[in-house]
Write an enzyme that holds these catalytic residues in place. Structure first.
Site, PDB file in Angstrom:
ATOM      1  N   ARG A 127       0.986  -1.078  -0.019  1.00 35.94           N
ATOM      2  CA  ARG A 127       0.146  -0.159  -0.070  1.00 35.94           C
ATOM      3  C   ARG A 127       0.865   1.220  -0.026  1.00 35.94           C
ATOM      4  O   ARG A 127       1.722   1.275   0.502  1.00 35.94           O
ATOM      5  CB  ARG A 127      -0.805  -0.126   1.223  1.00 35.94           C
ATOM      6  N   ARG A 160       2.975   4.133   4.725  1.00 37.51           N
ATOM      7  CA  ARG A 160       2.591   4.431   5.994  1.00 37.51           C
ATOM      8  C   ARG A 160       3.518   3.631   7.123  1.00 37.51           C
ATOM      9  O   ARG A 160       3.871   2.565   6.712  1.00 37.51           O
ATOM     10  CB  ARG A 160       1.231   4.056   6.561  1.00 37.51           C
TER      11      ARG A 160
HETATM   12  P1  AMP Z   1      -6.378   3.181   9.902  1.00 35.60           P
HETATM   13  O1  AMP Z   1      -5.942   4.328   8.861  1.00 35.60           O
HETATM   14  O2  AMP Z   1      -7.688   3.035  10.051  1.00 35.60           O
HETATM   15  O3  AMP Z   1      -5.581   1.941   9.942  1.00 35.60           O
HETATM   16  O4  AMP Z   1      -5.963   3.641  11.566  1.00 35.60           O
HETATM   17  C1  AMP Z   1      -4.446   3.733  11.836  1.00 35.60           C
HETATM   18  C2  AMP Z   1      -4.381   3.765  13.210  1.00 35.60           C
HETATM   19  O5  AMP Z   1      -5.111   4.927  13.906  1.00 35.60           O
HETATM   20  C3  AMP Z   1      -4.766   2.515  14.018  1.00 35.60           C
HETATM   21  O6  AMP Z   1      -3.905   1.526  13.910  1.00 35.60           O
HETATM   22  C4  AMP Z   1      -5.098   3.046  15.606  1.00 35.60           C
HETATM   23  O7  AMP Z   1      -3.818   3.490  16.249  1.00 35.60           O
HETATM   24  C5  AMP Z   1      -5.640   4.577  15.161  1.00 35.60           C
HETATM   25  N1  AMP Z   1      -6.832   4.645  15.100  1.00 35.60           N
HETATM   26  C6  AMP Z   1      -7.764   4.884  13.975  1.00 35.60           C
HETATM   27  N2  AMP Z   1      -9.076   4.594  14.246  1.00 35.60           N
HETATM   28  C7  AMP Z   1      -9.028   4.404  15.601  1.00 35.60           C
HETATM   29  C8  AMP Z   1     -10.269   3.853  16.302  1.00 35.60           C
HETATM   30  N3  AMP Z   1     -11.591   3.811  16.051  1.00 35.60           N
HETATM   31  N4  AMP Z   1      -9.912   3.548  17.772  1.00 35.60           N
HETATM   32  C9  AMP Z   1      -8.720   3.407  18.158  1.00 35.60           C
HETATM   33  N5  AMP Z   1      -7.519   3.816  17.451  1.00 35.60           N
HETATM   34  C10 AMP Z   1      -7.799   4.326  16.053  1.00 35.60           C
END
Ligand code: AMP
Length: 214
Positions: A127, A160
């Site tokens: 990605r 990322r």
């Molecule tokens: P994502 O981009 O959705 O994969 O999110 C990246 C990171 O952000 C995750 O691994 C968490 O550390 C944090 N994160 C995003 N959304 C949440 C959530 N609803 N609750 C807790 N941590 C979150």
């Protein structure tokens, strides 16, 4: 229309949420994007969240719930949206239900995207994300025209930090233990719709679109 997109990291939630935004006018609300932006801008929220993201752990529920309350029901409350990355725990889902109740509002659907774990690891390590507009590409299945440049805005593409193999493993464990139980939570409420995430982004989108109906 208010929709939740559930599914493991790398299953294509971000890609599908962007398509839903373009095709159906649902605003994509990605808590991951909001947190990454807060970290970049070194806001109070960003400082509190930074270590959790680096480790592939979840940010604490109380912090996430106040962020979502402000985003969904604050001064600029959106009408139609898709939640990409929220809720991620049962307490977050319960908190969201409470907020909907308080505001006399309700969810229209919860879509669970399902894929084979090995396919997910392959997708995550390939990605690439745009630094500027957050568009998501995959070097194998959805490559940009130029390997380091965003097709949409010309911004720089990067990997990322949490898409590296060491952190991917941890994120998948966190998903299995803390987020996967949400499928049962929403199934019991009769709100869950399951969609296969196999195939191209266009094929998956077609399934989601059919599931949501006209
Ligand atoms: P994502 O981009 O959705 O994969 O999110 C990246 C990171 O952000 C995750 O691994 C968490 O550390 C944090 N994160 C995003 N959304 C949440 C959530 N609803 N609750 C807790 N941590 C979150």
């Amino acid at each position: 229309m208010k929709v939740i997109l559930l599914g493991p990291p790398g299953v294509g939630k971000g890609t599908q949420a962007q398509k839903l935004q373009q095709e159906r006018g649902l605003l994509q609300i990605s808590t991951g994007d909001i947190l990454r932006q807060a970290i970049k801008n070194q806001t109070n929220l960003g400082q509190q969240a930074n270590d959790y993201l680096k480790r592939g752990e979840l940010v604490p529920d109380d912090l996430m719930l106040s962020l979502i309350a402000e985003t969904l029901f604050g001064d600029r409350a959106p009408q139609d949206y898709i939640l990409d990355g929220f809720p991620r725990t049962i307490p977050q889902a319960e908190g969201l239900d409470k907020l909907f109740k308080q505001h006399g509002d309700n969810l229209d659907a919860v879509i669970l995207l399902e894929a084979d774990p090995q396919a997910i690891i392959n997708r995550l390590s390939a990605r690439r994300t745009c630094r500027q507009c957050n568009s998501v590409y995959n070097l194998l299945t959805n490559p940009p025209k130029h390997p380091q440049k965003c097709d949409a805005c010309g911004g720089e593409l990067y990997q990322r930090e949490d898409d590296r193999i060491e952190t991917i493993q941890r994120r998948l464990e966190v998903y299995t233990s803390q987020t996967a139980p949400l499928a049962e939570y929403y199934r019991q409420r009769g709100q869950l719709k399951t969609v296969s995430a196999d195939g191209t982004p266009a094929e998956v989108f077609q399934r989601i679109n059919d599931t949501l109906g006209g």
